[in-house]
Enzyme design. Structure first.
Site: not given
Length: 953
Positions: A413, A483
């Site tokens: 991220e 994820e």
């Protein structure tokens, strides 16, 4: 000394100065070393410029300083407070600058050299992890500084060591420019939290080496070449290898895989040192659009793992790391993504030894820049590229000799940009034997894998079918969910549905559940603390508690569900057919390490058992295995075959007979309870009696069954919202929990419309509805009895415009006393519509207290599914159909209001819920909500319970 001179490096974008180039990490050699872990003197200042550097000089008197333990975090040792944010930076975003209000910890360690410390040769001072930066002095001489909290840094110090006392001084700032690169959804915990070691480097010792150990699955041979900066020899006794460094040798060998982690002990000998090696032969490649090892595709059944301990934070010891690995192996986990930084190096040794695939992630995340549309994001700013490349190099060079590491990850991220491209190019150039991953590169310009987070089931299926579109390069690459299944609180739901997609489409190569462990901090008053419990200005609450383990490392129901869903052996079939189908879902191992057994169970109790001969099926193979005949003389009743696959012998991670997989096959259906309506309602003493039941004559409310008082029996649709019910803030228009509150389902009102005592039934008509709304649930309770038992049939008809699902649908009542609970149905743990894979039908017993699941933030929990009958508090309850059973010493409203487990104070009443249905769980705390088939729609429903006195207290 001026402020600019003393703290300039904190705001400099460079990775540091004075440190040695990165190299391979190894735990031991025959060279001398000295651990500097232990008690250090410590002084905390509120600002970066509060103190000068005189403390680093020899002879400085630090006698009045506090003491801290290294490795450790000073905020977990009584100095300052921890702080948690998910992605918001807890300081002004003005890169690379940080506030002057910057907690600064000065550390001092006096040490003497051991008597056998060699008098000649160099020495290296090694720090394995310091958050967020460090400036280091030895005997008054400044060595340099570094950033990169979870990465190793070394200094050459041999010329500074003295025979007497040596003074090591380290200044650590909580914030630095490096903090902009470490916004990783975790507690901000400054300190020297990994090992500090002094290493003697004799003349001729190896500085760096690279083990290349490939495997050819066609010929069954391994090729070994060890490159070293100092020439030497490599010996592998078990393979008869004795060769010079830099020279390849090919021999017959057994491959290393996560399922068969074959390691060969070896020695790298140079003129000055002997380094033990553990070599695993394996080849990683991208072939036919798939990630393959040793010629076979992988299916990742993984977890994301932050390092965590509830007392020590990220300062983990070897025993804790080993506990993590053995727990993963025992729960069928085969892969770890080291979110979002390289772990303690010893953890990867354990992954090599026990067998886990590893995605090794760089210490990089800049998530907080989303708040400004990624403006000034360091990964797209050339000034930061040297720091990014330094982090990539320190990750790869440290961990390059681990066979468990099959993929490098650029970070997490951090948006996109030129810096990430530079990192990917460097890694590809340095180590072409592994693949490169990064989730944020959805065009896959720099990566070898198409990776996503929290894509819902429908999108994952489209990707598996090749219907997702996108750039041509991306469409040709394998897909993983780096994820998914956000394991926050009760859940995650939908795991089985994801796994079926992974197994149905080759391109889908599995995923990594977020995450391994709840990051609760042990607290004397709160049990476990989370964000906001330390007075943080900014925090993200219990979003830091989103793991498959509770903080004390007890497995949650989510981990037990995951273990069942990812079993490496599928055991399926029709229990009436006389056979069971066994399928090997390992990628590499056959079934020779397992033994199989069966048990024949009637009404939840085993009446016979035995062993089951199963061939040593190869990966992917299936066989129909004949079951024995139904045991002669078996009693009548609902029957099941339960077949188990267990370890045939002890392993490093579990003992013999550890259950690896199981399946339960229904043979016959249950007998539905029947109550003939022979008793008649009778008025007397201000009440109505019907069989063993006593009712209020005015309201029709049940008061007792025999000698057992019952209070508050009524329809219940509310549950204390789970983290997944409440959902993430960005899902504001979809989250059921807030919608339930807006509708008023937490404060339903009950209107009595009629009490009708008929010839053979007592009927109570009500309407259940929230205030301020024009919708409701018309509810009819119909009671009948055969004289000994009561049958309650509940009929529910929604009226009005119901646009949201119901949380639950069932009845609730209170018992004055209850402790022991017996039931026949699902268990042993909690289960809900989309978290029921691990629930097996059997007779079980518990206490009311042990039925509770201790989520760090209290919420709906503890339901047992598929319950046929239950006994507690002197009552026996049978369901038609089977039901969900929940029993607590507090009301749902109290559970809903609690912020911590310590807020739940047991009352005098045990509240029992018998539920016909529940809304699914999903993983909407960050991912998708329940699939449509698990949503509890407001529709007409009818369900029944048979109640009688049981004698069970």
């Amino acid at each position: 000394m001026s402020l600019r001179t003393s703290t300039a490096y904190v705001e400099d974008v460079s990775p540091g100065s004075g440190v040695l180039p990165p190299r391979a990490w190894y735990a031991s050699s025959d060279a001398t070393s000295l651990s500097l872990n232990g008690s250090w003197r410590f002084r905390l200042s509120d600002t970066a410029d509060a103190e000068d550097d005189s403390f680093a000089a020899r002879g400085y008197d630090a006698g009045d300083w506090a003491q801290v333990t290294v490795p450790g975090h000073w905020v977990l040792q009584g100095h300052g407070s921890p702080a948690y944010t998910n992605h918001l930076y807890p300081f002004p975003v003005d890169p690379p600058r940080v506030p002057t209000e910057n907690p600064t910890g000065d550390h001092l360690r006096l040490f003497g050299l051991p008597a056998d410390w060699p008098a000649d040769g160099a020495a290296v001072l090694r720090f394995d992890g310091v958050e967020s930066c460090a400036r280091v002095w030895l005997n008054g001489t400044e060595l340099g500084e570094f950033k990169g909290s979870r990465l190793p840094h070394e200094f050459a110090v041999g010329h500074l060591l003295e025979a007497g006392d040596n003074v090591l001084a380290v200044r650590v700032h909580q914030w630095s420019s490096g903090s902009y690169l470490e916004d990783q959804d975790q507690w901000w915990l400054p300190g020297i939290f990994r090992d500090v070691t002094l290493l003697h480097r004799p003349a001729g010792s190896v500085r760096d080496f690279f083990v290349h150990a490939s495997y050819d699955h066609v010929s069954g041979t391994g090729t070994l070449r060890v490159d070293s900066d100092v020439a030497g020899r490599v010996t592998v006794a078990d393979l008869g290898i004795d060769t010079a460094t830099g020279e390849p040798v090919t021999v017959p060998a057994e491959p290393w895989t996560a399922e068969t982690p074959r390691l060969y002990d070896a020695v790298l000998a140079t003129p000055g040192e002997r380094v033990p090696l553990r070599i695993g032969f394996r080849t990683v490649e991208l072939s036919d659009g798939l990630i393959k090892v040793n010629g076979r595709p992988l299916l990742f059944k993984g977890v994301n793992r932050h390092e965590w301990h509830p007392e020590r934070g990220r300062a983990l010891d070897l025993a804790t790391m080993r506990e993590d690995v053995t727990l993963m192996k025992r729960h069928n986990v085969n892969a770890v993504r080291t979110s979002h930084y390289p772990p303690h190096p010893a953890f990867l040794d354990l992954c090599d030894e026990y067998g886990l695939w590893v995605i090794d992630e760089c210490d990089l995340e800049t998530h907080g820049f989303t708040e400004q549309g990624w403006r000034d994001n360091p990964v797209d700013d050339d000034r930061w590229t040297p720091a990014l490349l330094d982090r990539a190099a320190r990750t790869v060079e440290r961990d390059k000799n681990h066979p468990s590491v099959v993929i490098w990850s650029l970070g997490n991220e951090a948006g996109t940009g030129r810096g990430l491209t530079a990192m990917a190019e460097w890694i590809h150039g340095r180590d072409g034997s592994r693949l490169v991953h990064y989730e944020g590169d959805h065009d896959c310009r720099d990566t070898d894998v198409y990776s996503r987070m929290y894509a819902d089931h429908a999108e994952v299926e489209r990707i598996g079918r090749g219907l997702d579109g996108g750039p041509r390069r991306r469409r040709a690459l394998p897909f993983i969910l780096c994820e998914y299944a956000h394991a926050m609180g009760n859940g995650p739901g939908g795991l089985l549905d994801y796994q079926r997609l992974f197994e149905a489409h080759d391109r889908l190569q599995g995923g990594f559940v977020w995450e391994w462990i709840d990051h609760g901090i042990a607290h004397p008053e709160l049990g476990y603390a989370y964000g906001g419990d330390f007075g943080e200005e900014l925090h993200d609450g219990n979003f830091v508690c989103d793991g498959l383990l509770f903080p004390d490392r007890r497995p949650s129901p989510g981990l037990l569900e995951y273990r069942k869903v990812i079993e490496p052996v599928a055991i399926t079939g029709d229990g009436t057919a006389g056979t069971v189908r066994i399928t090997n879902r390992y990628d590499f191992a056959d079934l020779s390490a397992l033994s199989f057994s069966w048990s024949y169970e009637v009404e939840g109790e085993a009446v016979d058992l035995g062993t089951l001969p199963v061939p040593a099926l190869a990966p992917g193979e299936s066989a129909e295995v004949e079951l024995p005949a139904v045991p002669a003389g078996a009693p009548a009743g609902e029957a099941h075959w339960t077949v188990r696959a267990v370890l045939a012998s002890d392993t490093a991670w579990a003992p013999q007979d550890h259950v690896v997989a199981w399946g339960q096959l229904a043979v016959s259906e249950r007998r539905v309870p029947h109550v003939a309506a022979t008793a008649r309602p009778a008025h007397g003493n201000g009440g109505i009696s019907l069989g063993p039941g006593v009712f209020d004559a005015r309201t029709g409310a049940l008061r007792a069954i025999g000698e057992v008082p019952v209070t508050g029996l009524r329809l219940d649709v509310w549950r204390a919202p789970t983290d997944n019910d409440d959902g993430a803030a960005w899902q504001s228009d979809l989250r059921p929990g807030p919608l339930w509150r807006e509708l008023g389902l937490h404060r339903m009102r009950h209107r009595l419309d009629a009490v009708e005592a008929g010839e053979d039934a007592l009927t109570v008509r009500t309407r259940v509805a929230p205030a301020a709304r024009d919708l409701g649930l018309s509810t009819v309770y119909r009671w009948t009895s055969d004289g000994d038992r009561l049958r309650l049939t509940v009929s529910v008809t929604p009226d009005g415009d119901w646009t949201v699902p119901l949380p639950r649908l069932g009845i609730r009542f209170g018992l004055a006393a209850a402790d022991a609970v017996r039931w026949y149905g699902g268990g042993p743990g909690e289960a809900y519509p989309d978290t029921r894979s691990a629930s097996r039908i059997a007779r079980r017993q518990s206490t009311v207290d042990d039925l509770q699941t201790p989520y760090v933030r209290p919420q709906e929990n503890g339901a047992r599914i598929d319950v046929r009958w239950a006994e507690l508090g002197g009552l026996r309850v049978e369901g038609d159909p089977a039901f969900f059973l929940t029993a607590r010493r507090w009301t749902t409203e109290h559970l809903d209001a609690a912020a911590h487990l310590t807020d739940l104070v047991p009352g005098d009443t045990v509240w029992v819920n018998l539920d016909h249905a529940h809304h699914g769980i999903g993983s909407q705390s960050c991912g998708p909500g329940p699939l449509p088939r698990y949503r509890l729609r407001a529709e007409p429903a009818e369900f029944s319970f048979v109640l009688s006195a049981s004698g069970t207290g």
